[in-house]
Write a protein that holds these residues in place. Structure first.
Motif, PDB file in Angstrom:
ATOM      1  N   VAL A   1       0.844  -1.382   0.054  1.00  0.00           N
ATOM      2  CA  VAL A   1       0.011  -0.084  -0.190  1.00  0.00           C
ATOM      3  C   VAL A   1       0.922   1.375   0.076  1.00  0.00           C
TER       4      VAL A   1
ATOM      5  N   SER B   1       0.475   5.523   0.151  1.00  0.00           N
ATOM      6  CA  SER B   1      -0.485   6.773   0.536  1.00  0.00           C
ATOM      7  C   SER B   1       0.299   8.112  -0.223  1.00  0.00           C
TER       8      SER B   1
ATOM      9  N   ASN C   1      -4.200  12.293   0.306  1.00  0.00           N
ATOM     10  CA  ASN C   1      -5.031  11.223   1.191  1.00  0.00           C
ATOM     11  C   ASN C   1      -5.787   9.948   0.315  1.00  0.00           C
TER      12      ASN C   1
ATOM     13  N   LYS D   1      -4.975   6.272  -1.588  1.00  0.00           N
ATOM     14  CA  LYS D   1      -4.206   5.232  -1.410  1.00  0.00           C
ATOM     15  C   LYS D   1      -4.133   4.254  -2.601  1.00  0.00           C
TER      16      LYS D   1
ATOM     17  N   VAL E   1     -11.030   3.763  -1.548  1.00  0.00           N
ATOM     18  CA  VAL E   1     -11.554   2.917  -0.341  1.00  0.00           C
ATOM     19  C   VAL E   1     -11.282   1.174  -0.546  1.00  0.00           C
TER      20      VAL E   1
ATOM     21  N   LYS F   1      -7.797   0.779   0.701  1.00  0.00           N
ATOM     22  CA  LYS F   1      -7.935   0.898   2.249  1.00  0.00           C
ATOM     23  C   LYS F   1      -8.502  -0.410   2.953  1.00  0.00           C
TER      24      LYS F   1
ATOM     25  N   GLU G   1      -5.931  -3.173   2.591  1.00  0.00           N
ATOM     26  CA  GLU G   1      -4.854  -2.948   3.685  1.00  0.00           C
ATOM     27  C   GLU G   1      -5.393  -3.377   5.070  1.00  0.00           C
ATOM     28  N   ASP G   2      -6.690  -3.137   5.282  1.00  0.00           N
ATOM     29  CA  ASP G   2      -6.994  -3.391   6.788  1.00  0.00           C
ATOM     30  C   ASP G   2      -7.515  -5.096   6.814  1.00  0.00           C
TER      31      ASP G   2
END
Length: 114
Positions: free
Chosen positions: A20, A22, A26, A28, A61, A64, A67-68
């Motif tokens: 990832v 950034s 802001n 990604k 989104v 993100k 990544e999570d």
């Protein structure tokens, strides 16, 4: 039918944790690879597994969420479109790459935690 012109759907396992990046605004970018497997029997009746690797690109989104939620080995289903590009490597050679730009993904297989 216009959405079918460049549409890809794959189900496979992640070969790596998401990489990832950034950006200042802001936003990604996540890059991952998945393996899809096709199994068949050859003329001798032996079971053969053919593995194909696919490069995936996720933005915003979706990046993100990747990544999570995602890690190496996870089984996912993706929907997106093919994108081809070229670049010049550090040795001055022109290289070509085809990627799947992911619109949506779904974590399919849930492994039992030890």
């Amino acid at each position: 039918m216009s959405t079918l012109k460049n549409s890809v759907r794959l189900v496979g396992n992640l070969g790596m944790d998401p990489e990832v990046k950034s950006f200042d605004n802001n936003r990604k970018l996540a890059k991952i690879s998945i393996a899809t497997n096709e199994t068949y029997k050859n003329d001798k009746g032996e079971r053969i597994t053919d593995t194909q690797w696919h490069n995936l690109v996720l933005w915003g989104v979706q990046a993100k969420l990747a990544e999570d939620l995602l890690k190496k080995g996870d089984e996912i289903a993706v929907e997106g479109k093919l994108s081809s590009r070229s670049y010049v490597d550090k040795d001055g050679n022109k290289r070509y790459m085809t990627e799947v730009v992911v619109n949506e993904f779904l974590k399919v297989g849930l492994k039992k935690q030890q």
